[in-house]
Each structure stands twice: as C-alpha cells, then as structure tokens.
Write a protein that holds these residues in place. Sequence first.
Motif, PDB file in Angstrom:
ATOM      1  N   LYS A 162       7.175   2.676 -16.330  1.00 35.59           N
ATOM      2  CA  LYS A 162       7.846   1.898 -15.300  1.00 35.59           C
ATOM      3  C   LYS A 162       7.069   1.936 -13.981  1.00 35.59           C
ATOM      4  CE  LYS A 162      12.235   1.699 -12.807  1.00 35.59           C
ATOM      5  NZ  LYS A 162      13.578   2.305 -12.627  1.00 35.59           N
ATOM      6  N   TYR A 163       6.602   3.144 -13.607  1.00 37.43           N
ATOM      7  CA  TYR A 163       5.844   3.284 -12.344  1.00 37.43           C
ATOM      8  C   TYR A 163       4.506   2.545 -12.419  1.00 37.43           C
ATOM      9  CZ  TYR A 163       9.214   6.958 -11.174  1.00 37.43           C
ATOM     10  OH  TYR A 163      10.349   7.657 -10.901  1.00 37.43           O
ATOM     11  N   THR A 164       3.937   2.555 -13.610  1.00 32.59           N
ATOM     12  CA  THR A 164       2.634   1.878 -13.781  1.00 32.59           C
ATOM     13  C   THR A 164       2.808   0.368 -13.588  1.00 32.59           C
ATOM     14  OG1 THR A 164       1.914   3.593 -15.315  1.00 32.59           O
ATOM     15  CG2 THR A 164       0.718   1.507 -15.344  1.00 32.59           C
ATOM     16  N   GLU A 165       3.878  -0.198 -14.131  1.00 35.67           N
ATOM     17  CA  GLU A 165       4.120  -1.639 -13.965  1.00 35.67           C
ATOM     18  C   GLU A 165       4.319  -1.986 -12.479  1.00 35.67           C
ATOM     19  OE1 GLU A 165       7.459  -2.539 -16.383  1.00 35.67           O
ATOM     20  OE2 GLU A 165       6.355  -2.371 -18.296  1.00 35.67           O
ATOM     21  N   ILE A 166       5.085  -1.088 -11.818  1.00 38.45           N
ATOM     22  CA  ILE A 166       5.289  -1.352 -10.374  1.00 38.45           C
ATOM     23  C   ILE A 166       3.960  -1.295  -9.618  1.00 38.45           C
ATOM     24  CG2 ILE A 166       6.376  -0.467  -8.281  1.00 38.45           C
ATOM     25  CD1 ILE A 166       8.720   0.467 -10.018  1.00 38.45           C
ATOM     26  N   ASP A 209       9.432   6.673 -17.512  1.00 37.46           N
ATOM     27  CA  ASP A 209       9.251   6.517 -16.054  1.00 37.46           C
ATOM     28  C   ASP A 209       7.796   6.238 -15.700  1.00 37.46           C
ATOM     29  OD1 ASP A 209      11.913   6.925 -15.564  1.00 37.46           O
ATOM     30  OD2 ASP A 209      11.700   9.085 -15.202  1.00 37.46           O
ATOM     31  N   ARG A 210       6.883   6.905 -16.464  1.00 34.05           N
ATOM     32  CA  ARG A 210       5.458   6.668 -16.215  1.00 34.05           C
ATOM     33  C   ARG A 210       5.119   5.196 -16.427  1.00 34.05           C
ATOM     34  NH1 ARG A 210       1.491  10.293 -15.884  1.00 34.05           N
ATOM     35  NH2 ARG A 210       2.880  11.915 -16.703  1.00 34.05           N
ATOM     36  N   LEU A 262       0.828  -1.200   0.000  1.00 37.54           N
ATOM     37  CA  LEU A 262       0.000   0.000   0.000  1.00 37.54           C
ATOM     38  C   LEU A 262       0.872   1.265   0.000  1.00 37.54           C
ATOM     39  CD1 LEU A 262      -2.894   0.999   0.021  1.00 37.54           C
ATOM     40  CD2 LEU A 262      -2.825   0.975   2.526  1.00 37.54           C
ATOM     41  N   THR A 263       1.944   1.225   0.763  1.00 34.03           N
ATOM     42  CA  THR A 263       2.862   2.377   0.803  1.00 34.03           C
ATOM     43  C   THR A 263       3.503   2.592  -0.563  1.00 34.03           C
ATOM     44  OG1 THR A 263       3.338   1.936   3.133  1.00 34.03           O
ATOM     45  CG2 THR A 263       4.934   3.293   1.921  1.00 34.03           C
ATOM     46  N   ALA A 264       3.892   1.439  -1.200  1.00 36.51           N
ATOM     47  CA  ALA A 264       4.501   1.560  -2.544  1.00 36.51           C
ATOM     48  C   ALA A 264       3.505   2.143  -3.532  1.00 36.51           C
ATOM     49  CB  ALA A 264       4.980   0.180  -3.004  1.00 36.51           C
ATOM     50  N   ILE A 265       2.252   1.673  -3.443  1.00 36.29           N
ATOM     51  CA  ILE A 265       1.210   2.191  -4.359  1.00 36.29           C
ATOM     52  C   ILE A 265       1.043   3.696  -4.164  1.00 36.29           C
ATOM     53  CG2 ILE A 265      -1.251   2.135  -4.858  1.00 36.29           C
ATOM     54  CD1 ILE A 265      -1.172  -0.893  -4.249  1.00 36.29           C
ATOM     55  N   ASP A 292       1.896   9.135  -6.261  1.00 33.80           N
ATOM     56  CA  ASP A 292       2.372  10.516  -6.099  1.00 33.80           C
ATOM     57  C   ASP A 292       3.379  10.874  -7.194  1.00 33.80           C
ATOM     58  OD1 ASP A 292       0.793  10.888  -3.902  1.00 33.80           O
ATOM     59  OD2 ASP A 292       2.355  10.378  -2.446  1.00 33.80           O
ATOM     60  N   LEU A 293       4.222   9.885  -7.567  1.00 39.71           N
ATOM     61  CA  LEU A 293       5.200  10.142  -8.622  1.00 39.71           C
ATOM     62  C   LEU A 293       4.521  10.351  -9.974  1.00 39.71           C
ATOM     63  CD1 LEU A 293       8.007   7.587  -7.643  1.00 39.71           C
ATOM     64  CD2 LEU A 293       8.067  10.082  -7.416  1.00 39.71           C
ATOM     65  N   LEU A 294       3.466   9.554 -10.192  1.00 41.29           N
ATOM     66  CA  LEU A 294       2.751   9.680 -11.468  1.00 41.29           C
ATOM     67  C   LEU A 294       2.054  11.038 -11.592  1.00 41.29           C
ATOM     68  CD1 LEU A 294       1.220   6.097 -11.861  1.00 41.29           C
ATOM     69  CD2 LEU A 294       3.018   7.129 -13.265  1.00 41.29           C
ATOM     70  N   LYS A 295       1.805  11.663 -10.517  1.00 39.91           N
ATOM     71  CA  LYS A 295       1.132  12.969 -10.548  1.00 39.91           C
ATOM     72  C   LYS A 295       2.042  14.087 -11.045  1.00 39.91           C
ATOM     73  CE  LYS A 295      -2.143  11.957  -6.823  1.00 39.91           C
ATOM     74  NZ  LYS A 295      -2.594  12.343  -5.459  1.00 39.91           N
ATOM     75  N   LYS A 296       3.351  13.826 -11.109  1.00 34.13           N
ATOM     76  CA  LYS A 296       4.274  14.872 -11.570  1.00 34.13           C
ATOM     77  C   LYS A 296       4.071  15.103 -13.076  1.00 34.13           C
ATOM     78  CE  LYS A 296       7.854  13.999  -8.137  1.00 34.13           C
ATOM     79  NZ  LYS A 296       9.274  13.633  -7.910  1.00 34.13           N
ATOM     80  N   GLU A 297       4.046  16.394 -13.455  1.00 30.46           N
ATOM     81  CA  GLU A 297       3.779  16.732 -14.870  1.00 30.46           C
ATOM     82  C   GLU A 297       5.004  16.554 -15.744  1.00 30.46           C
ATOM     83  OE1 GLU A 297       2.278  20.668 -14.898  1.00 30.46           O
ATOM     84  OE2 GLU A 297       0.385  20.148 -13.881  1.00 30.46           O
TER      85      GLU A 297
END
Length: 744
Positions: free
Chosen positions: A562-566, A559-560, A540-543, A548-553
Amino acid sequence: MDTKSKNYHKITLIIIALVILLPSLAMMVIRPHYIKQQRGADGYNFPFSASNLPDLLVESSYVLHAEEIQGENQTTMMPFDIFFPYEDHGDGNVDEDDYSYDEPWQWAADVTNDMYDDWSSRFTFLRPYIEYEVTDAQSKEIIDSNRGSDKTENSLSALLSDYQKNGVLDADDDYAFLGAIGYGENGNINFTSFISHEQTNTSQVLNKSAKSNPASNYDEDYGYNKEFQKPQNRIYYFAMTTENLKALKSANSSFIHQVNYYTGNHEGDLVTVLATLMGIVAIVALLLPSFKFFTWKKEKIFAVPFEIVFAVSCTVIVLALAVAYNSDNLSQQAIYNVLTSIGSPELLANTLQYLWGLFGWIGVFTVCYWTAGCARRIFVLGPKTYIKESVLVYRIYPWMKKQIERIIQSLLHVDLRSDTNKILIKVILINFIILGFISLFWFWGIGVLIVYSVVLFFLLRKYLRKIQDQYRLLLEATNELAKGNLNGTIPEDLGIFEPFRDEIGKIQTGFKKAVDEEVKSTKMKTDLITNVSHDLKTPLTAIITYVDLLKKEDLSEEDRRKYTEILDTKANRLKILIEDLFEVSKATSKTVTLNIMDVDIVSLMRQVKLELQDKIDATDLLFRWQLPEEKVILPLDSQRTYRVFENLIVNITKYAMPRTRVYITMENTENHVKIIMKNISATELNFNPNEITERFVRGDASRNTEGSGLGLAIAKSFTELQGGRLDISTDADLFTAEITFLKQ
C-alpha cells in the motif's frame, strides 16, 4: 403736419440753399477777379527775376552755340562732342551705336544728348516769339534772327546799349525785355545784362544762371570729371516785344513760369477767404437746428458713419483749398475751350463754363454744411453714444479684436509636428499688407512705421512672455515626472508646446505600465516561490513519510504494498509537476522547437476526447461536442496542440460543477478557426481572467484540488507560440476559454 410746420420747412430749405449758394457765388466772383488782379494785364503776377526766363535765355545761348559749331563743320555733331571736346571716339563723333556704357564718358554722353534735346525743344518753341543776335568779342555779327527782314533798323546790341543808359525800358516801348550774355575766351561769363520795365535784380539772376554748370553732377553720378565747355568769345543778345510776350502766353501760359513760387505770392489770402466762408457755413449748420422753428425732416442725411464723413469732407475741402491756393489749378477753362473748338457760340460756352464752376463751389459748400451737420450729432448724442452709433471702427472692433486674438492664438498654438510653411506665409502676408498700407502715407509713413514698430515690439514681447510661461509649465510637468509623480496633470494651456501634453501623457502611461509590470513581476516571483514550495513540498513530504514507514521491520506485506503504491503516485505527481514547470519555462523563454505540419484539428480534438474519455466518464458532467464533419487543416505542432486541448479539458473535469453541461464547439470560418469551451464552475469565479493564465495561478485559491497551476499557462504559451490566441472570460459562474488560430 399743419401748414405752419410746412412753411417752416420751406423757410429752412431756403435758408440752407442761401447759406450754400451765396458763398459759392462769392467765390465765383472773388477768385477770377483776385487772380486777374494778382497777375496783371499781361497775365503774370511775378517779376522776370522770379521766373524761368533767365534759364531759358542761357539754354538758348547753348543751342545757338551748338548750331554755330554744326554749321561750321558742315556736319551733325552730337551735343556731347560740342560741349565736351575731350574724348577721341575714332570718327570724331559720338554715335548712339557706340554707347555700350563701358566708360564713364558714355554715360555722360547719353545724359548730355538728352539734356540738349530738352534745351533745343524749348528754344524751338520760343524761337518764333524772341529776337536774338550773336556777335564775337569785337562786336562782329555772327547770327541775327532779323537778318533779311525789316523788323528793326538797329541791331539788338545797339538797342541794348541805348536802353542801358536809363536802366529800364520806357512805358511806351515795344519791347518787354532785352538781355545779353557775354562769354570770354575760356567760356567764363564776362557780363550779363537784362533791361525791362521792372526795376529788379534779373541781371544778377541771369548772371548766376549763366555761371552754373549743367554737368555739375557728372563726376559724382558717372565718374566723369571733364569740364562742360561753354561758348567762347561770344555775346548773345535776346529781346521780346510786348506783343510777342502776350502771344507766347496765349500759346502756352505756363511756358514762362514762376520758379520761386513764394516770391510775390499772395494767393494764400484767397485760402483765408475760402476758409472764412467755410467757417460761416459750418457755424450756420451747427446753430440752425437749435431754433425749433427751423426744422428739417431730412435729418437722417446727417446720420452717416464717421469714416465716410471724414473721407468725403477731407477730399473735397483739400481740393477746394488747393484750387484757392494755386491760381493755375482749374484755370484753363477746359469746357469753354472744348465747346468753342467744336463751333459752339461763345456765350453758350462761357455760360456752361460758369455754371460748371458754380456747381463745383456749390458742391464744396454743400459738403461743408453736411460735414458740420454730421459733427453736430456729437453734441446732440454725446461722444459715447455717437461713437457707438456712428463710428464703424467701434462697431467692428469686437470682430477685429476677435480676429486679432484668433491670429495670436494660432501663432501661440503652432503644431511643431506639422509643416509650418503655412504659418510663415500667413505672418509674412499680414506684415506685407500692413507695410503696404503704411507706404501709402509717403513721408508720414515714417511716423506710422515707428508706431507700428512700437506696437509690434509690445505684441512680440507679450507673445514671447506667453511662450516662456508655457515653457515653464512644461518644465514643471517634466520635473514632477522625474520625481516619480506619475499622476501629475497640466491644467493650463501649453500653446505651441501643447503637443508635448500628449507625449508627457504617453510617458506617464508607459511609466505606469512599466511600474505595474514590475509590481506584477515581483508578485509573480513571490507567488512562484510560494506555490512551487507548496506544490513540491506536498508530494515530497508524503514520499519522505512513506519511505520512513517502509523502513520499519515489522511492517506487514500488505501495508508495504500500500505504501509503495502511494509513493509511486506521489513520485509521478512530482514528476509531472517538474515536467510542467520545465515546459512552461521553455515556452516563456521561447526556446521550444516546434514541429510544424499540416494537422487536421478536428481529428486531433476527437483523439483528445477519446484518450480522456475515462476521466470524462468518471465525472457527472454532460459534454456537448459540436465539431465540423469535414477536415480542418492548419499548420500546427500536433503534440503541443494536443497538450493545449488536453490541459483545457482536464481543467474542466477538475473544476466544473457536477451534473452540469460542458459545451465544446469548433467554428470554421474563412479567416480563422475558433475552439470554444464553456462550463459552469463549481466554485465562485472571483479571480481576474487576465491573471488565471499566469504560472502557478489557480482558480482554487485554497489549492485543495490536485494540479500544479501551470495547465492554463502551458496552454496559453503553446497557443501563442503557434500564432494563435487563448482568451479566458467569465460571466458569473460561466467559465469560457476561446482558442483562435488564423488561417494562413
């Protein structure tokens, strides 16, 4: 042994023989002479007033009265009709067939008839020896035993009248006695008279006997209160010559016997003589061995147990005293009578009779000497040594004590869970034997019974106090248990409450188990909260972080992606964790619906192997499969069984040491199917095998590896729901999981 010692032995034997023989000869001479002197020439040592003769004369008057009534009526009337002419029995007679004992008179009739039979029997025996005459109130003769004979010229009434002038018979008279009983109009006694050579009160004794009522106890015993009807207006005269009296004694010496035994009885003097002789013999037996030159090599004859000496001596000495006390005992000369009856010479019969009596007295004084010799050992050995060596009761006392204690212990340790009939029967039997023994003491048994009751009281009091002490120990144990002391013990014996020891132990074990289960449950709840929090918090913490990282413009497309796969990976892990938690919860609460069908468990295992082959290949483990070639059909839920196999194999791929072998075998027996999985653990197996199958328990205590800690818990729950068993065991680093399914 020298000649002098032998001579002393012979002298000792001669002295002992004389000590026994001389008193025996003395008794053989003294007793017959004393008895003859006491009884006199006619064989009696008591006056007529002390004999049963007055009663015999009164009974004879009743018999003569009955014979007169029966003669007048020309019929055989029952005695009850004669002496109780008050009942109307229809036919005027009391017949034995009429006795149904419904009325008091019927009991009285039976007793009266029996009593008259005794009177008649005695008078029948007396009739040949006695002369009798019956007259009415006017002296008219009714019955005369001498009628038709020339035995006497004068009637008995005339003879009695002549003799009454002097009051006694002359010494040269032929008659031993003359008597008369006069009955008035109502059966009352007008007079009695008795004349003999004696100057005694026989006439008064005869009067008292005639006035007595033979039926005095009828009212008390049978409720029959009619008066016994004696003869009326009759005078009964009786006489017996001295010659007939001697003939009567020769025919039956005890027919006329002494009623008051102590009147004129001096036979106690003979007992004194016998006791004196016994005392002399006993003194010689005690003192003779004190002289050294009077020795006897047969001293062992005196080393007899006390109980035997006591029984033999008491029996023989009491019999001897009884013979000396009562002149009628052993005075019938049975051997003489038997021998003369079969034609033996009188001298031979007399000799054998004398020898018989002599041997009897020799036996008595021999026992007396022997008893004194045995008693002498008390002074020679000392009381303590004598008791130890010669008292049987002392020897068997330890055994008796042991048996009594065994009986008491058996009563104190009655198993209340079993049938107590045997114990009750044993107690009643023991009490019956004791009371039976006490009853042998006759009158003295009352005293023995009192002693027995006192002893029984103290034994029962001791028994009850012991039970009270045991009950107190039981209460203390239960109180300790109530206070929460589950380790308390009962060091002492609880007796009849001993079965409660096991029950208290079971309660303690149950309470300990319940407490352990409660502690374990509490620990599991704590671990559950901790582990669930940790395992849910990590993905849950990782999610949250990657969201929060995906919210960066200014985030790049790479990276998007990569973050989505995680995020997908963490979300799937969170999903699997929640699903596992849901599955194990349903399994634990037994709310899972099973779809039971016939499953080929071999094929199912091969399917699991095939689908997990990628994970297996990704490890450096060497799997060794040993599965049956044939089908093994079991009634199982294929989906849940698949999950069991999957969880166990996945668990191996996670925790097995790389480059080690894994053995998966399946055993097919007649009664069950067993699947065994073995592997070498990569980490030290320092956990409890019984706890590893609990929820959220992991072999990796640091929880560095992936996993929810529910895999083995799910496998165990699904196995047990299908009637199987999952056992985990460890041996050093060897981890073994065994699944067992029973065949239906």
